[in-house]
Design a protein around this motif. Structure first.
Motif, mmCIF file in Angstrom:
data_model
loop_
_atom_site.group_PDB
_atom_site.id
_atom_site.type_symbol
_atom_site.label_atom_id
_atom_site.label_comp_id
_atom_site.label_asym_id
_atom_site.label_seq_id
_atom_site.Cartn_x
_atom_site.Cartn_y
_atom_site.Cartn_z
ATOM 1 N N ASN A 156 0.835 -1.208 0.000
ATOM 2 C CA ASN A 156 0.000 0.000 0.000
ATOM 3 C C ASN A 156 0.864 1.250 0.000
ATOM 4 O O ASN A 156 0.573 2.229 -0.694
ATOM 5 C CB ASN A 156 -0.920 0.026 1.228
ATOM 6 N N TYR A 196 0.398 3.945 -3.125
ATOM 7 C CA TYR A 196 -0.202 5.269 -2.966
ATOM 8 C C TYR A 196 0.848 6.339 -2.714
ATOM 9 O O TYR A 196 0.621 7.290 -1.984
ATOM 10 C CB TYR A 196 -1.274 5.222 -1.851
ATOM 11 N N ARG A 209 -11.554 1.277 -2.057
ATOM 12 C CA ARG A 209 -10.343 1.912 -2.579
ATOM 13 C C ARG A 209 -10.594 3.391 -2.655
ATOM 14 O O ARG A 209 -11.689 3.818 -3.009
ATOM 15 C CB ARG A 209 -10.004 1.365 -3.959
#
Lengths: 142, 478
Positions: B383, B387, B433
């Protein structure tokens, strides 16, 4: 038929690509195909009315909106709720065709409750003729 | 058979037989004691009579030295006989003089009506055999016998029992009534208490149980006394609370499962539908000689299939967490982290960000399920990379594993795009999401992490803003 324009609202680029090709196959004269990958940017597209009218002389606002249901952050239904609020103010009257992989009755019923939704297509379950006739019928109704 | 019937069965004999018994016993008792009292009174009276009428005369004779003179003795005797045969208004009883062991009897015939000498004789015989009562002409008498030897007389004082007998019967009846009333009152009180302290709580419990069996779980059961029912009702009510919680949990789990099924099948179907259509276009484009378009479409299919693959993997991971039946093993956490870092270097292009790892464990050996630690770390790190914020100067992802005493902390920090505030409450939900344009993923990563943490009785905290996100997992190590 008057030249028409289309807005596709779907988070999947491949689904947008497929629909675009299908629209071309219908041989309906479409002046422009707009794409948005999420509900928020689609709303924005309508809200910036004055700016976009100048920008896209031909085909804004879009005649048809193909709207997906399952999108993250703001799904199809949430978009329709928000759109209802700005519709009158901006004198918008597009034909919305729901466009989803879901064939659940609850989704179909919920979508058709919105007066602006004139049809419901299930991805992968319609052919070009169906697409064409849905668009013609809907535009004849208006 | 009802409890009430039981009460009647146990109380009825008591309430009915009790007074009767008491009445009868008191009658007997009173009779006996009255009998004795009568005896005593009669004896006194007889003694007085003998003293006054017989002894006195005999003393006079003795004083005057005339007790050997038959005529004088007879005269006095006759006087006594006359007295015996006359009415005595002051005394209910009467006397019988038996001369010479039963040769002759002197008594008041007006008093002893219909009584014959032979009857008297028969009674004497009975007395010798130990009888305590004299029966004359159907009447019963208590007696007192005083022999007067000088005149060869036995003086019997007789007193009738019948009258007292009637009185006794009345007294006994009164006792019976009083006793009966007391017992009935007691029975009523007991019955009321029974009704209030046994029947009422029982029926409350019964109603409650019925409601419970129909899963109508509102309505607290509260019985304050008696103690046994209070305890019982406390336990039953706890049962109700526990049922409510559990049913709530089950309903929630069912709802979640239903949601999960829908989302999963939708997310599985989507790439397949798209891929199928795309392959049609690939064939069409090849036939039309449009190879560039065909190549692009092939790439699209590839990415769809990859997406599908990772979704299936994640769904399998998620469902496997609940089914985990493997035993815990001892493994080296530092080695695991090194493996994960190596894997990332091999399979991912992480040139965009700096990945720093710091491991500070007093004992790298851990007892647990290796897969849990692996999936937690891999998902959080992945993650962090997904991101990242390319607009920032030095995008980084930091992984830290620290153990202090029996507490192990794993922290993953990044300076990526962060999670929008309004979605902070949803981040552990499945299929969520928040930056779909940045990374495609199943939306299950954090759900998987959360599930693992919960199974290990650990805790997970995060903070996130536009400056980046930090996730911290705390586990008690064994």
């Amino acid at each position: 038929m008057n030249p028409i324009s289309v807005l596709i609202v779907d988070d999947s680029e491949d689904d947008r690509y497929i629909l675009t090709r299908q629209l071309k196959e219908t041989k309906i004269p479409i002046s422009q195909i707009f794409e948005c990958s999420e509900g928020a940017s689609a709303l924005r597209f309508f809200l910036d009315f004055e700016k976009n009218v100048k920008r896209y002389s031909n085909g804004y606002p879009p005649t048809f909106v193909f709207l997906d249901i399952n999108m993250p952050l703001m799904d199809g239904f949430e978009f329709l709720e928000e759109f209802k609020k700005i519709q009158v103010e901006k004198a918008l009257d597009p034909i919305v065709i729901m466009f989803s992989s879901s064939d659940r009755k609850e989704d179909v019923d919920r979508a058709t409750e919105f007066s602006i939704v004139k049809a419901y297509l299930v991805k992968g379950k319609y052919d070009i003729d169906q697409l064409k006739s849905e668009m013609c019928i809907s535009s004849d109704d208006t | 058979m009802k409890l009430r019937d039981l009460l009647f069965i146990t109380s009825f004999p008591l309430v009915v037989i009790g007074p009767i018994l008491v009445g009868v016993i008191s009658y007997q008792f009173l009779k006996e004691s009255t009998f004795e009292k009568l005896q005593v009174v009669n004896t006194i009276h007889t003694e007085d009579f003998v003293e006054l009428h017989i002894n006195a005369r005999h003393d006079i004779l003795v004083k005057n030295k005339m007790d050997g003179l038959k005529n004088y003795v007879k005269a006095y005797k006759d006087e006594v006989i006359v007295e015996v045969q006359s009415e005595d208004e002051s005394y209910e009883g009467s006397f019988v003089i038996v001369d010479n062991q039963g040769e002759r009897f002197f008594y008041n015939k007006g008093y002893f009506v219909g009584v014959t000498d032979s009857e008297l004789r028969a009674n004497l015989v009975a007395l010798k055999q130990g009888a305590r009562i004299i029966n004359l002409n159907g009447e019963k008498y208590v007696f007192s016998k005083l022999p007067f030897l000088p005149w060869k007389w036995d003086i019997y004082g007789l007193y009738p029992i019948e009258e007292t007998s009637e009185l006794l019967k009345e007294v006994a009846f009164a006792v019976f009534l009083v006793c009966g009333l007391i017992l009935v009152a007691l029975f009523t009180v007991t019955s009321l208490m029974y009704r209030y302290f046994v029947i009422k709580p029982l029926s409350e419990i019964s109603l409650f149980s019925e409601r419970l069996s129909n899963l109508a779980l509102e309505g607290r059961l509260r019985i304050k006394s008696p103690e046994e029912f209070r305890v019982l009702s406390k336990h039953l009510d706890r049962m109700r609370v526990s049922l409510t919680e559990n049913i709530g949990k089950i309903e929630k789990a069912n709802e979640e499962l239903s949601q999960f099924s829908y989302r999963t099948s939708h997310d599985l179907k989507s790439p397949l539908t798209a891929s199928k259509k795309l392959t049609e276009y690939i064939l069409l484009d090849i036939e039309n000689g449009d190879l560039e378009e065909a190549k692009n479409s092939v790439k699209r299919v590839q990415s769809q299939v990859t997406k599908l693959e990772s979704l299936v993997d994640d769904v399998l991971s998620l469902t496997k967490i609940d089914l985990n039946t493997e035993n815990e093993i001892e493994f080296d956490l530092k080695e695991l982290i090194d493996d994960i870092v190596d894997k990332r270097k091999t399979f991912f292009e992480d040139d965009c960000c700096t990945f720093s790892v710091s491991v500070d464990l007093d004992d790298p050996k851990i007892r647990g399920h290796k897969i849990r630690y692996q999936q937690i770390i891999e998902n959080l790190v992945s993650n962090g990379f997904k991101y990242k914020d390319e607009k920032k100067e030095n995008p980084y992802v930091k992984l830290r594993a620290v153990s202090v005493g029996d507490r192990l902390s794993i922290t993953v920090e990044d300076n990526g795009v962060g999670i929008p505030d309004k979605h902070h409450s949803e981040i552990y939900q499945m299929f969520k999401r928040f930056h779909p344009s940045l990374a495609s993923g199943s939306g299950l990563g954090l759900a998987i992490v959360k599930k693992h943490v919960e199974r290990m009785q650990g805790s997970i905290h995060f903070s996130s803003s536009q400056q980046g996100s930090t996730f911290q997992v705390d586990i008690k190590r064994k």
